[in-house]
Design an enzyme around this catalytic site. Sequence first.
Site, short mmCIF file in Angstrom:
data_model
loop_
_atom_site.label_atom_id
_atom_site.label_comp_id
_atom_site.label_asym_id
_atom_site.label_seq_id
_atom_site.Cartn_x
_atom_site.Cartn_y
_atom_site.Cartn_z
N GLY A 14 72.25 42.31 11.85
CA GLY A 14 73.29 42.27 12.87
C GLY A 14 73.59 43.66 13.44
O GLY A 14 73.60 43.85 14.66
N GLU A 174 60.91 29.99 -2.75
CA GLU A 174 59.86 30.96 -2.41
C GLU A 174 59.45 31.78 -3.63
O GLU A 174 58.26 32.03 -3.87
CB GLU A 174 60.34 31.86 -1.26
CG GLU A 174 60.50 31.06 0.02
CD GLU A 174 60.81 31.88 1.27
OE1 GLU A 174 60.42 31.45 2.35
OE2 GLU A 174 61.46 32.93 1.16
#
Length: 435
Positions: A14, A174
């Site tokens: 961000g 994952e």
Amino acid sequence: MSQPRIVIVGGGFGGLAAAKALKKTPAEVTLIDRTNHHLFQPLLYQVATSVLSPNQIGFPIRGIFKNQRNTTVILGEVTGVDRDNKCIFVSDKDRLDVPLSYDYLVLATGATHSYFGQNEFEEFAPGLKSLADAEETRNKILQAFELAEAEEDPSRHRDLLTFVLVGAGPTGVEMAGALAVLVKTTLKSNFRRIDPASARVVLVDRSPRVLGTFSEQLSQAAKQRLENLGVEVRLGHGVDQIDADGVVVAGERIASKTVIWTAGVAPSPAGKWLRVETDHAGRVRVQDDLTVPGHPEIFVIGDTAAFQQDGKPLPGVAQVAMQQGRYAGKLIHTRITDSKQPAPFRYFDKGTMAVVGKGFAVLQSGKVQMSGLGAWLVWAFVHLQFLATSGLRLSVFLQWIWTFVTGQRGSRLIVNHHTSTPVSTAVSEPARGAA
Ligand SMILES: Cc1cc2nc3c(=O)[nH]c(=O)nc-3n(C[C@H](O)[C@H](O)[C@H](O)COP(=O)(O)OP(=O)(O)OC[C@H]3O[C@@H](n4cnc5c(N)ncnc54)[C@H](O)[C@@H]3O)c2cc1C
């Protein structure tokens, strides 16, 4: 007249996007982060499982902005905000709580692990959020194989070679897939006394399916794939206990020396600094222009913000943080330059993906659902694109090809940053007996 001062806290997805959007703004931009690097968190699990080395997913923030003349990068930890006097407090190795004033403030401080109130688990089940976490996890995993190889008593191999992952969201899935591939390919034929392929990888989650935010069909495909890789998927029960000897799930003890926390996250304390309304998780409730109510000069974005769209909160993913960062930067630019302000923020969902072992991913984007090699190729392409520099993209691309073809990994070094516990105390006789 002096230029407006824009302070951005956080050089993650961000903060970086906000700073880049201010490239042409006539302002003094200051970007502060407590680390000197931007971290590509989606590939942390690949550092933890030795596929990539830390410098392939982190890049100095200073280097990213070397050509952006209006932006100064500061290494420091923000400890608070004084809304009324428009200043933040920054500490570093040298000085504590130094005030720094702003005209516009963007808080993009991300999230950290959450142990859902059971913080005592942290000692035995580290999470995965920073490069240091990933290196520590890699050390633990590789060390477990070394200890098992050195251990003459085969009855102790079982708990040394059992890896438990708590949380079956994208990170847990994952990690589990990558670990299963690591033991079956890269480590094969490296050891003499143990068979790495006999290692047990257990994935635990209290929810009834893996990848809960994906469709039922993709979630099922991911679970099937994990099981084909040899991962034990234990759903429907959370962990009741985590300690030095492993975990307890639904009353059953699973002996393990390596437990990894891949479950919840909690936002940074930005809500406390600002003393504003937060959601139940502690994320700052922001308005439709990403500012805090009553403070048009303070923006909160990314994982630390709670933004409702169509009655639902936006997920804590990189795309949300990047789009919000770009928006906040653009809005500040229009205010400073007195140009036309953009419409309220709206997130455009490009889809989500998760990798499950070698050459297999699940992908969900609108009505499109894919699983298998095609989805993995899309995943690889998208992730390469979002790495911070072209140098990293090339280096990761070549490493992936090398690993895919040869099974060899980028970094299998055990790097201890602290003095290790003497072996005599680590495996004392009583502890052995107990095990
Ligand atoms: C292991 C893992 C895997 C992920 N996988 C995916 C994925 O596959 N796809 C996806 O879209 N998202 C994924 N995410 C989520 C994604 O990384 C986050 O949503 C995203 O990073 C949020 O961006 P942000 O800018 O809000 O925060 P971050 O990117 O976390 O950046 C926050 C920055 O603020 C700095 N900071 C924090 N507090 C302070 C302070 N007090 N003072 C100074 N600096 C501070 C931090 O050092 C950090 O650089 C994953 C996250 C993790 C942990």
